[in-house]
Each structure stands twice: as structure tokens, then as C-alpha cells.
Design a protein around this motif. Structure first.
Motif, PDB file in Angstrom:
ATOM      1  N   GLY B  13       0.860  -1.185   0.000  1.00  0.00           N
ATOM      2  CA  GLY B  13       0.000   0.000   0.000  1.00  0.00           C
ATOM      3  C   GLY B  13       0.890   1.226   0.000  1.00  0.00           C
ATOM      4  O   GLY B  13       2.089   1.128   0.260  1.00  0.00           O
ATOM      5  N   LYS B  14       0.290   2.367  -0.263  1.00  0.00           N
ATOM      6  CA  LYS B  14       1.061   3.605  -0.359  1.00  0.00           C
ATOM      7  C   LYS B  14       1.761   3.930   0.966  1.00  0.00           C
ATOM      8  O   LYS B  14       1.320   3.538   2.036  1.00  0.00           O
ATOM      9  CB  LYS B  14       0.121   4.764  -0.701  1.00  0.00           C
ATOM     10  CG  LYS B  14      -0.208   4.905  -2.165  1.00  0.00           C
ATOM     11  CD  LYS B  14       0.925   5.541  -2.966  1.00  0.00           C
ATOM     12  CE  LYS B  14       1.200   6.971  -2.574  1.00  0.00           C
ATOM     13  NZ  LYS B  14       0.197   7.914  -3.083  1.00  0.00           N
ATOM     14  N   SER B  15       2.833   4.679   0.844  1.00  0.00           N
ATOM     15  CA  SER B  15       3.575   5.106   2.028  1.00  0.00           C
ATOM     16  C   SER B  15       2.664   5.873   2.990  1.00  0.00           C
ATOM     17  O   SER B  15       1.869   6.694   2.555  1.00  0.00           O
ATOM     18  CB  SER B  15       4.720   6.010   1.576  1.00  0.00           C
ATOM     19  OG  SER B  15       5.422   6.462   2.690  1.00  0.00           O
ATOM     20  N   GLY B  16       2.738   5.558   4.265  1.00  0.00           N
ATOM     21  CA  GLY B  16       1.949   6.292   5.261  1.00  0.00           C
ATOM     22  C   GLY B  16       0.515   5.829   5.380  1.00  0.00           C
ATOM     23  O   GLY B  16      -0.284   6.461   6.064  1.00  0.00           O
ATOM     24  N   SER B  17       0.156   4.712   4.745  1.00  0.00           N
ATOM     25  CA  SER B  17      -1.234   4.273   4.844  1.00  0.00           C
ATOM     26  C   SER B  17      -1.481   3.475   6.122  1.00  0.00           C
ATOM     27  O   SER B  17      -2.621   3.236   6.478  1.00  0.00           O
ATOM     28  CB  SER B  17      -1.619   3.452   3.616  1.00  0.00           C
ATOM     29  OG  SER B  17      -0.736   2.361   3.470  1.00  0.00           O
ATOM     30  N   LEU B  87      -2.346 -11.334  -0.376  1.00  0.00           N
ATOM     31  CA  LEU B  87      -1.899  -9.949  -0.476  1.00  0.00           C
ATOM     32  C   LEU B  87      -2.839  -9.095   0.367  1.00  0.00           C
ATOM     33  O   LEU B  87      -4.057  -9.152   0.196  1.00  0.00           O
ATOM     34  CB  LEU B  87      -1.948  -9.463  -1.933  1.00  0.00           C
ATOM     35  CG  LEU B  87      -1.853  -7.938  -2.117  1.00  0.00           C
ATOM     36  CD1 LEU B  87      -0.457  -7.431  -1.764  1.00  0.00           C
ATOM     37  CD2 LEU B  87      -2.204  -7.513  -3.545  1.00  0.00           C
ATOM     38  N   ILE B  88      -2.256  -8.351   1.278  1.00  0.00           N
ATOM     39  CA  ILE B  88      -3.067  -7.395   2.046  1.00  0.00           C
ATOM     40  C   ILE B  88      -2.695  -6.016   1.538  1.00  0.00           C
ATOM     41  O   ILE B  88      -1.540  -5.588   1.670  1.00  0.00           O
ATOM     42  CB  ILE B  88      -2.791  -7.517   3.554  1.00  0.00           C
ATOM     43  CG1 ILE B  88      -3.144  -8.926   4.027  1.00  0.00           C
ATOM     44  CG2 ILE B  88      -3.596  -6.473   4.321  1.00  0.00           C
ATOM     45  CD1 ILE B  88      -2.824  -9.175   5.468  1.00  0.00           C
ATOM     46  N   TYR B  89      -3.626  -5.352   0.896  1.00  0.00           N
ATOM     47  CA  TYR B  89      -3.327  -4.034   0.344  1.00  0.00           C
ATOM     48  C   TYR B  89      -4.050  -2.970   1.154  1.00  0.00           C
ATOM     49  O   TYR B  89      -5.257  -3.029   1.347  1.00  0.00           O
ATOM     50  CB  TYR B  89      -3.743  -3.960  -1.132  1.00  0.00           C
ATOM     51  CG  TYR B  89      -3.042  -2.834  -1.848  1.00  0.00           C
ATOM     52  CD1 TYR B  89      -1.818  -3.035  -2.477  1.00  0.00           C
ATOM     53  CD2 TYR B  89      -3.591  -1.563  -1.853  1.00  0.00           C
ATOM     54  CE1 TYR B  89      -1.157  -2.002  -3.105  1.00  0.00           C
ATOM     55  CE2 TYR B  89      -2.932  -0.514  -2.471  1.00  0.00           C
ATOM     56  CZ  TYR B  89      -1.722  -0.735  -3.099  1.00  0.00           C
ATOM     57  OH  TYR B  89      -1.053   0.307  -3.702  1.00  0.00           O
ATOM     58  N   VAL B  90      -3.287  -2.018   1.658  1.00  0.00           N
ATOM     59  CA  VAL B  90      -3.842  -1.018   2.564  1.00  0.00           C
ATOM     60  C   VAL B  90      -4.016   0.315   1.844  1.00  0.00           C
ATOM     61  O   VAL B  90      -3.070   0.829   1.240  1.00  0.00           O
ATOM     62  CB  VAL B  90      -2.924  -0.832   3.790  1.00  0.00           C
ATOM     63  CG1 VAL B  90      -3.560   0.131   4.780  1.00  0.00           C
ATOM     64  CG2 VAL B  90      -2.631  -2.159   4.452  1.00  0.00           C
ATOM     65  N   TRP B 122      -6.853  -9.090   0.223  1.00  0.00           N
ATOM     66  CA  TRP B 122      -7.626  -8.344   1.222  1.00  0.00           C
ATOM     67  C   TRP B 122      -7.334  -6.864   1.056  1.00  0.00           C
ATOM     68  O   TRP B 122      -6.177  -6.458   1.082  1.00  0.00           O
ATOM     69  CB  TRP B 122      -7.234  -8.772   2.639  1.00  0.00           C
ATOM     70  CG  TRP B 122      -8.075  -9.862   3.178  1.00  0.00           C
ATOM     71  CD1 TRP B 122      -9.091  -9.739   4.068  1.00  0.00           C
ATOM     72  CD2 TRP B 122      -7.993 -11.263   2.886  1.00  0.00           C
ATOM     73  NE1 TRP B 122      -9.641 -10.970   4.318  1.00  0.00           N
ATOM     74  CE2 TRP B 122      -9.003 -11.917   3.621  1.00  0.00           C
ATOM     75  CE3 TRP B 122      -7.177 -12.025   2.047  1.00  0.00           C
ATOM     76  CZ2 TRP B 122      -9.202 -13.292   3.568  1.00  0.00           C
ATOM     77  CZ3 TRP B 122      -7.375 -13.394   1.987  1.00  0.00           C
ATOM     78  CH2 TRP B 122      -8.380 -14.015   2.741  1.00  0.00           C
ATOM     79  N   ILE B 123      -8.387  -6.105   0.887  1.00  0.00           N
ATOM     80  CA  ILE B 123      -8.227  -4.653   0.776  1.00  0.00           C
ATOM     81  C   ILE B 123      -8.645  -4.069   2.124  1.00  0.00           C
ATOM     82  O   ILE B 123      -9.774  -4.260   2.566  1.00  0.00           O
ATOM     83  CB  ILE B 123      -9.163  -4.079  -0.301  1.00  0.00           C
ATOM     84  CG1 ILE B 123      -8.965  -4.800  -1.620  1.00  0.00           C
ATOM     85  CG2 ILE B 123      -8.968  -2.585  -0.437  1.00  0.00           C
ATOM     86  CD1 ILE B 123      -7.595  -4.638  -2.210  1.00  0.00           C
TER      87      ILE B 123
END
Lengths: 389, 370
Positions: B13-17, B87-90, B122-123
């Protein structure tokens, strides 16, 4: 004073209804005042009204005096005051309060002299309105400070307040006490020293257990029966080989009496957190109850005999003791084991009060029966004292 | 004979998420306040978390700054995206560059599907707490979720037709400040555990023996919920079984397990200050009788009963008797305790000594009183 007796035992989960009329003179009145944005409302709401601490930053400015009735071991009425509050705005005599809590922001270091000067004004006036008035300063918002700074600031505040009192120009208020001669330094010195001794200083933070501890000091200060309850707890704790015992007000998690042996902050934090976590847990399951089975007798009949057999093999559980005394009420009990060797246990005493004890796990396992036996007497004792008051 | 299943879990996920924050709250006993101390993750931080003895999560916490992400998608592509289980994407709900966030997500999901088509996705839409005051109905979350699902479908169409073995995509709103985080992570863990059906059937049996409403197993370190008796986790009340209805389970908060995770972890943290550790509790309140005890080395079990005949000691006795058999599930493929529940289970090889000998009591044998 029949109305000061504890409300009769009922479903412990029901919201506490006030058994006293709103302005009943029997309520111990506590006045909370202080500098603007010092955290007066957060001090009251997070403890006595169950507001979660994460909402603290969103509290608005208090606009008018709010009276909060709270029934615990004794009925209280806590007055929250707005920013620009002056003692003259009270619609009741100042002398009808038993305690004044002055809240100040520990982080406003540059303002200490003004904040404390105002406090001292209030102390002096209130003292002449009610010579038995008790004073507490909550040095609030301590969460932002490291321990060393807290102690420095604490000492600084205490010192400033004492100096202010000793230098107070008592001759300007001669009209409040015509019988005293304030031009005599020995009179004013004795008075100032008296006042210095009547002030309790507490470091508090809405995010820490010390706020409840501070309130506990205030509540205990207005409890006439405190020595008797403490003596009971002390006897019980010593006779049962326990480390500590605390009588909590359940909803606010304020300690209303304790055995006062070897208290330390970690233990207080731990038992307070223990109680609040358990109450959160109870909240999740308290509405469960057995549905009446329409298909006649219990469908799990096969297991029943099995169960009874197993039960006989087990140690007898004396939880039934007080159930016999009052079969209508399911009193809460709880025991949590910690490694290496501590057990925390809880018993509910009245709808508002619960006893939390800390003891060695070995003691608990070996003498549980005796402890619970003694407990029934302690519980009766505490209830008797409450009824007598 | 012991087997260990290793599962690779990518955390991206993006930086700082909030990837490292949530990892620290779940796996390292951080409180939400403690996460302020965390800095940005550089490159990939790998850690291994052992679950239930037999399952090891290899957690790849991938730093989210753009230059790292570009690198994942090019030079490191094969290493990062091969053999991924989950994959866990935040996402950050407060992000103002949503289009760009989505583009990065699309690139990553494409790379994942090329290398590990069957990986579950997982989002987690994180930092929900920051928006709840102004958007109580969570319309922003619903929009974000719809966008993400569209991306997933687009990728599925582009890939070579057969979307049969494509791993599922699930979306959760989260915040490290409440139990929603535990909810999302339990859901991840739940799908990775082997023998889950077996654990569930044994729990149901144990629950019935205790005349209880529910028996629930939690992982010991994270206190994430692993399995419960009766109806599956998150079932609506219409799917509750007889015993659950008898105890009136429909009044219970569906989020209760996540809340318990939070409560126990919070209390454990308090106990650390006095150098102690939480071991278990027993309690009676209102109509409930409850015990929470260690089950195996890696799990805790919670049993809740409303039957007035049930005492805590009965539950503890039953738990002690179940412990040895249930701990077999952790380390062994071949179970060697006689048990009717296991005998009829097709997921595992069952080779209990004395299986045919009626004098050897099976684990679920009700005994002479049954």
C-alpha cells in the motif's frame, strides 16, 4: 437518614436511577472550578458519565453550571462550572459544598502564578463559608509530560500555592470574619497554615488511572464511614492472607475504600484496568439468557448426568453462599490468573460497589473456600454500614 | 511427525497508509498510541509469525514509497510476487490522490495475478476513524470499495480467460483505534488455517458437553479469533444452530470476538508493567458462566454458558480433558487419539491405536453416563 441508604439491590445492569430528588440537601456537593480550558468537564465526564477518553478533544466549552448527580457509596452532586464562573454566580450558599476541586492545566507553566492566585482567593472565601471545606487541586493534562517534569511542576505549584496563602492579605477580608483580628500576624499565620494543610494536590490525566485516584481521594474525603469500612477491609485482607483489597464504585471505577497497605501506582493501574476491561467484557454477554425450550425437557439430557458426575469430582464452588441469602440477584464474580503467581478476583457487593482483591495464586487455590466464606461476612458488614449511615 | 505450512503474506500500500502500524498492533502488542513512534519502512521488512504451531506466516511488510514500489514491479517482481498466499493491500481513506493510489494498486494486482493467480486479496481501507465524524454513513468507503472491485474485475478480464482459480478479493474498513482491525486480520488468518473444519466440529462438541452457548478459540499471541463452535463466524442469526438459539445468541454483538481481542490485549499490556502475564479467567455475571483458559500452547479457549447448572469448574474440567487431543491438530498429520469426530473427517489421515478396540475410550465417547 433513610434516603442515604444504598438503593435496594436490583438488576445490577440497570442504569442508576437517582433515588434522591435533584437538589436534595443530603447529597454531598462538590464544586469543580478552574481556569478556562483546564479540563474541568473532561475530569468529570470521563469518570462519572462514562464518556470515552477518545472523545475528550471534542468537548465544547461548558456554557452554564451543570449539576451531575451520582449515586455511589454516598450520593454526590458534582457541579461543573463554565469558563467565566465566579463564586457569586452560585444560586446556593457556598457553604453548602463540602469539597472544592480546582482543575488546572499542567502545561500552562507560564500562567501558574495567576492560576494559583485565583485558587487561593477561592480557598480563603470558601473557608469562611464552610470551615470544614476540603480542597483539591487536580493538576490536569499530565499525559504530555514526562515523569521528571511532572514532579518538578508539582513541587512548583505546591510551593507557589503555599507562598500565596502565607502572603495573603487577610486584612482585606476582615468583613468575612469580624471575630478574628487579621492585623495580628500570629492569627493570620495560623489560619494560613491551616489552609495549607487542607489542600490536596493531585497529578491527573484523562488518559491515566491517576484521575480516578484523585477522585477517589475526594470521595473518601466526604465519607463519614470511611474508617469503619477501611477497618473491615483491613481485617479481611489480613485474615485471608491477601495482598490488597479495593472497594470500587463499578461504573466510575473510583476506589471508595481500600485496605491502604503497600499501595503503589502499578497495582492501582492494574486493578482499575482489570475492572474496566472486565466490565467491557461483561457488556458483550450480559444480555444472554436461556430461551425457554418449547420441546419439553432439555434436549441435552444425555449430557446432564455426565455433567452432574463431573461436578461431584470438582471442588465445591461456594458461589452459592450469597445466592442463598438473596436468591433474586446474580452477583458478579470473577477471578483472573496472572503469571507468575498473582490472582485478581472480584465480587459484586451492591449494585454500585464491587470488591477487587489481589492475592497470590497459591493462596487463592488453597483457601478459596475460606475466602469466600469470610467474604460473605465482609459483604454483610459493608452493607450494614451503608444502611446505618 | 510434524509439518509446517509456510504462507507468504504481502503487506502493501502507499507510504503512510498504516501498514507497519497495523502489523505492530496485531503482532507486536503495540497500542494504537504507540504507533506514533514508528517511522517509514525502508524496502521490505520480513518477519515470521508462528500460528497454532503448524502455520508460519511469512509477513513481507513492503515499504510504500514510490521508488520502492517501482522497484517491486520491475527488478524484484519475481521475488516479491511469487508464491504469495495472501496480499493485504492497505489504502488510506483520507488520501487526496485516489486516482494515483488506484493506478499503483492496479499495477500491483496485475503483477500478483501474473505470478500467484490464486492468492487471496484483502483490501483494508484504513484510518476510518479520521473520517467517521464527517461521514458517518461511510459513503466514501463504499465508493472506494466499488472502485477497487472494478479494478479487480478489469484485471480478471484481461488475464487469459479462465478466472476459475483466481483468489477472492475482500474489502474491510479498518482503524487501529478500534476492533475493526482485528476483524479484518482474523478474516485473513481464518482462511489460512489448515483443519479449520476439524477444529470447529470439536469445538461444537465441547460446547455441547458444557451446555454452553459458544466455545471460541483465539490465537494466543495476537488474540485473533480462529474458530467458533456451531455456525460459522459472521453467520446471520438465521443460520444459528439449535444450541445457539437456545442460549439466545442472537442478542450478541456480531463484533464481540474482535472486541474481546482488543480487551484482552489491552489488559495484557497493563499487566506487562508489573511484569506479569495474563493466564486465564473464570467468571459468573448476570446469567452467564464464562471461562477463558489456555487451550494449547498457541491458543486460548472461551466458553460461555447461560445454563444455571453449569459451574466454571465443569468447564475447566472439560477443557483439561480436551487439551491433549486438540493440541494434536497443531503438529501432526496423522492423529493418534481415538476420536469419532476425526474418524469421519476426510481432511486428514486418521490412524488411532485401538480404534477397533471397544475398551479404549474415544475422545468424544460420552462414557458410561452418556
Amino acid at each position: 437518614m433513610p434516603s442515604a441508604a444504598p438503593p435496594t439491590a436490583g438488576e445490577p445492569s440497570k442504569p442508576r436511577a437517582s433515588p434522591l430528588p435533584k437538589d436534595d440537601p443530603l447529597r454531598e456537593r462538590i464544586l469543580v472550578c478552574g481556569w478556562r480550558k483546564a479540563g474541568k468537564s473532561s475530569c468529570i465526564k470521563t469518570v462519572f458519565q462514562g464518556v470515552p477518553t477518545k472523545d475528550v478533544p471534542y468537548f465544547g466549552v461548558t456554557q452554564k453550571i451543570e449539576k451531575i448527580n451520582y449515586d455511589t457509596i454516598i450520593p454526590l452532586q458534582i457541579w461543573d462550572t463554565p469558563t467565566n464562573f465566579e463564586l457569586d454566580q452560585l444560586d446556593v450558599p457556598l457553604g453548602s459544598f463540602s469539597t472544592i476541586v480546582y482543575v488546572m492545566d499542567m502545561q500552562q507553566e507560564d500562567m501558574y502564578p495567576e492560576i494559583i492566585a485565583r485558587f487561593v482567593q477561592i480557598v480563603v472565601r470558601a473557608h469562611f463559608a464552610n470551615p470544614n471545606m476540603k480542597f483539591a487541586i487536580f493538576i490536569h493534562k499530565a499525559e504530555a509530560m514526562a515523569q521528571d517534569y511532572r514532579e518538578d511542576n508539582y513541587r512548583q505549584i505546591q510551593q507557589t500555592a503555599e507562598d500565596e496563602l502565607l502572603d495573603f492579605p487577610f486584612h482585606t477580608i476582615q468583613n468575612l470574619a469580624p471575630s478574628l483580628n487579621f492585623s495580628d500576624p500570629s492569627v493570620t499565620n495560623a489560619l494560613a497554615n491551616d489552609l495549607v494543610g487542607s489542600i490536596r494536590y493531585r497529578i491527573t490525566s484523562a488518559y491515566e488511572a491517576n484521575l480516578r485516584e484523585a477522585w477517589s481521594g475526594v470521595v473518601q474525603g466526604v465519607m463519614e464511614m470511611l474508617p469503619s469500612v477501611e477497618q473491615l477491609l483491613l481485617n479481611f485482607t489480613a485474615n485471608c492472607g491477601m495482598d490488597n483489597s479495593f472497594l470500587f464504585d463499578i461504573a466510575s471505577r473510583v476506589i471508595v475504600a481500600a485496605d491502604n497497605r503497600g499501595k503503589n501506582d502499578e497495582t492501582l493501574d492494574q486493578v482499575t484496568d482489570y475492572l474496566s476491561r472486565f466490565m467491557q467484557f461483561r457488556e458483550l454477554y450480559k444480555n444472554l439468557h436461556l430461551e425457554v425450550d418449547e420441546n419439553g425437557p432439555n434436549s441435552a439430557d444425555g449430557d446432564e448426568e455426565d455433567k452432574e458426575e463431573e461436578e461431584e469430582e470438582e471442588e465445591y464452588e461456594p458461589e452459592g453462599w450469597w445466592d442463598e441469602e438473596d436468591p433474586e440477584i446474580p452477583w458478579m464474580t470473577q477471578a483472573t490468573r496472572l503469571t507468575p503467581n498473582t490472582t485478581l478476583a472480584l465480587w459484586q457487593f451492591t449494585p454500585h460497589l464491587a470488591l477487587v482483591v489481589l492475592l497470590r495464586t497459591a493462596t487463592w487455590e488453597a483457601t478459596r473456600g475460606m475466602i469466600e466464606y469470610n467474604l460473605t461476612f465482609l459483604r454483610q458488614g459493608v452493607r450494614r454500614i451503608l444502611m446505618e449511615v | 511427525m510434524s509439518t509446517t505450512a509456510r504462507k507468504k503474506v504481502l503487506l502493501m500500500g502507499k507510504s503512510g497508509s498504516g501498514k507497519t502500524s497495523m502489523r505492530s498492533v496485531i503482532f507486536s502488542n503495540y497500542s494504537a498510541r504507540d504507533t506514533k513512534r514508528l517511522g517509514a519502512t525502508i524496502d521490505v521488512e520480513q518477519s515470521a509469525v508462528r500460528f497454532l504451531g503448524s502455520l508460519v506466516l511469512n509477513l513481507w511488510d513492503c515499504g510504500g514509497q514510490n521508488n520502492f514500489v517501482d522497484n517491486y514491479l520491475t527488478a524484484q517482481k519475481d521475488t516479491i510476487f511469487a508464491n504469495v498466499a495472501v496480499l493485504i493491500y492497505v489504502f488510506d481513506i483520507t488520501s487526496t490522490e485516489w486516482e494515483e493510489d488506484l493506478r499503483y494498486f492496479e499495477d500491483i494486482l496485475t503483477a500478483l495475478r501474473e505470478n500467484s493467480a490464486d492468492a487471496g486479496v484483502w483490501i483494508l481501507v484504513n484510518k476510518m476513524d479520521l473520517l467517521d465524524k464527517e461521514d458517518p454513513k461511510r459513503t466514501r468507503y463504499e465508493e472506494r470499495r466499488a472502485d477497487v472491485i472494478r479494478v479487480d474485475e478489469r484485471i480478471a478480464q484481461k488475464s487469459l480467460g479462465d478466472g476459475e482459480d483466481r483468489g477472492r478479493l475482500r474489502c474491510f474498513p479498518t482503524s487501529i483505534w478500534d476492533e475493526s482491525l482485528y476483524k479484518a486480520w482474523s478474516s485473513v488468518i481464518h482462511t489460512l488455517i489448515p483443519n479449520i473444519g476439524l477444529i470447529t466440529s470439536h469445538l461444537t462438541y465441547l460446547r455441547d458437553v458444557c451446555l454452553a452457548v459458544e466455545a471460541v478459540v483465539f490465537e494466543a499471541e495476537t488474540f485473533l479469533v480462529i474458530a467458533k463452535s456451531g455456525s460459522p463466524l459472521d453467520s446471520p442469526p438465521s443460520e444459528f444452530d439449535k444450541q445457539e438459539n437456545r442460549g439466545g445468541a442472537s442478542v450478541l454483538d456480531p463484533q464481540r470476538f474482535e472486541k474481546i481481542s482488543e480487551i484482552i490485549k489491552g489488559f495484557r499490556k497493563t499487566c506487562q508493567r508489573t511484569g506479569e502475564q495474563f493466564l486465564g479467567f473464570e467468571s459468573k455475571f448476570d446469567e452467564c458462566t464464562v471461562v477463558l483458559e489456555p487451550m494449547t500452547r498457541n491458543t486460548f479457549i472461551l466458553i460461555v454458558s447461560v445454563d444455571p447448572r453449569v459451574e466454571t469448574a465443569l468447564m475447566q474440567y472439560n477443557i483439561v480433558n480436551a487439551q491433549i487431543h486438540l493440541s494434536e491438530f497443531a503438529g501432526k498429520i496423522v492423529l493418534d487419539r481415538k476420536c469419532g469426530l476425526c474418524r469421519n473427517n476426510k481432511e486428514l489421515r486418521y490412524d488411532a491405536p485401538g480404534d477397533l478396540d471397544p475398551s479404549v475410550r474415544a475422545w468424544d465417547d460420552p462414557g458410561p453416563y452418556g
